[in-house]
Design an enzyme around this catalytic site. Structure first.
Site, short mmCIF file in Angstrom:
data_model
loop_
_atom_site.label_atom_id
_atom_site.label_comp_id
_atom_site.label_asym_id
_atom_site.label_seq_id
_atom_site.Cartn_x
_atom_site.Cartn_y
_atom_site.Cartn_z
N GLY A 148 1.74 17.44 -0.73
CA GLY A 148 2.91 16.90 -1.40
C GLY A 148 3.74 15.99 -0.53
O GLY A 148 4.39 15.06 -1.02
N ASN A 149 3.73 16.22 0.81
CA ASN A 149 4.52 15.37 1.70
C ASN A 149 4.02 13.93 1.73
O ASN A 149 4.72 13.03 2.19
CB ASN A 149 4.51 15.95 3.12
N LYS A 173 1.99 30.51 -7.13
CA LYS A 173 1.92 29.09 -6.77
C LYS A 173 3.27 28.42 -6.96
O LYS A 173 3.78 28.29 -8.07
CB LYS A 173 0.87 28.38 -7.64
N LYS A 175 -4.68 23.01 -4.93
CA LYS A 175 -5.46 21.78 -4.73
C LYS A 175 -6.40 21.88 -3.53
O LYS A 175 -7.45 21.23 -3.51
CB LYS A 175 -4.54 20.57 -4.61
N LYS A 228 -4.88 26.66 2.77
CA LYS A 228 -5.55 25.58 3.50
C LYS A 228 -6.61 26.16 4.44
O LYS A 228 -7.75 25.67 4.49
CB LYS A 228 -4.53 24.75 4.27
#
Length: 311
Positions: A11-12, A127, A211, A273
């Protein structure tokens, strides 16, 4: 040697609203174009946490103000976010490539991801989506019946179910375009969550897919060499934020699993991640997952930075 790379943007790399996103992608695509310029074959995935939350709030507000407008399901909000994020990304990347004299088509594929309707995640929303809130704002949202969570020390956010991705519906389309030398943007926000019902019908699910896990599944199915998972720090760390913090440059899957079991990685932040990276590294000998900053992706591929996870 050129590699087949799946790159998962966080998102960053996209900003938190429309003006921020338009500005952010102009910088984001430079790092992607660097990898393409080196001859690597790329498929780009991206998150949608802030965006899908914003769309959901907007559509819910519309429904309240105009009862004739039904509330948009989360799956529809995910589709909307894929469309407008992909629009900005593909245009910015196309422009950056042409400015470098590289003529490669760039296309966004509206991607559906199949989930299990009986996934336990539907009973335990984890989430985070949407904007950060204060504790008072979070309590107000909780009183309205929404699940909220504290997100890695950065504030409170609404949270929804995050079932595991099972299958990418449009994988053959993605593969065909990739093998034709085109740049594909796919699995945005983890894909539109759907599940099979009677016959061949796919029904949208009230969820947001992680994601990183969806990108890992896509990387396996496209037989990628490298999965790059981009985040807000250059490397993965244990004891993050503590005096004995330690940055990690290289990990085996077994070492990463040990750190996971010890609780070093925050749920909804670094944990998925690392989990995705481990799964990809274990899926086939020779595969490497890299976790690093966007601007360090090129150096990470060269082995100069980032956290590489491989057997």
């Amino acid at each position: 040697m050129p590699k087949r790379i799946i790159i998962a943007l966080g998102g960053n790399a996209l900003g938190n609203n429309l003006p921020e996103q338009m500005a952010a992608v102009k910088e984001t695509v430079k790092a992607i174009a660097d990898l393409i310029e080196e001859g690597h074959q790329l498929v780009v995935a991206h998150g949608n946490g802030p965006q899908v939350g914003m769309i959901n709030v907007a559509m819910t507000t519309l429904s309240r103000e105009d009862p004739s407008q039904p509330i948009a399901p989360m799956s529809v909000c995910a589709a909307m976010s894929q469309g407008y994020i992909g629009y900005d990304l593909q245009n910015a990347l196309r422009e950056e490539l042409l400015n470098r004299g590289i003529r490669k088509p760039v296309a966004t594929i509206l991607t559906q991801t199949i989930v299990d309707p009986n996934d336990p995640a539907f009973r335990n929303p984890t989430k985070p989506i949407g904007a950060f809130m204060t504790a008072a704002e979070a309590e107000e949202m909780r009183c309205r019946g929404n699940a909220v969570m504290e997100d890695a020390g950065r504030g409170w956010r609404r949270c929804v179910a995050s079932p595991k991705p099972q299958e990418i519906v449009e994988i053959e389309t993605i593969r065909t375009l990739m093998e034709a030398g085109q740049i594909v943007i796919a699995c945005g926000g983890g894909g539109i969550p759907v599940y099979r019902t009677e016959g061949n019908h796919l029904k949208g699910a009230g969820a947001v897919i992680d994601k990183d896990l969806a990108s890992e599944l896509m990387a396996e199915q496209l037989d990628a060499d490298t999965l790059i998972i981009l985040t807000a720090v250059e490397k993965v760390a244990v004891n993050f934020g503590k005096p004995n913090q330690e940055w990690l440059s290289e990990l085996t899957p077994a070492q990463a699993k040990k750190y996971i079991d010890e609780g070093h990685f925050a749920p909804g932040s670094m944990l998925p991640k690392v989990q995705a990276a481990v799964k990809f590294a274990e899926s086939k000998p020779g595969r490497t997952a890299l976790i690093t900053l966007l601007e360090k992706a090129k150096d990470g591929i060269a082995g100069r930075t980032g956290t590489a996870i491989h057997q």
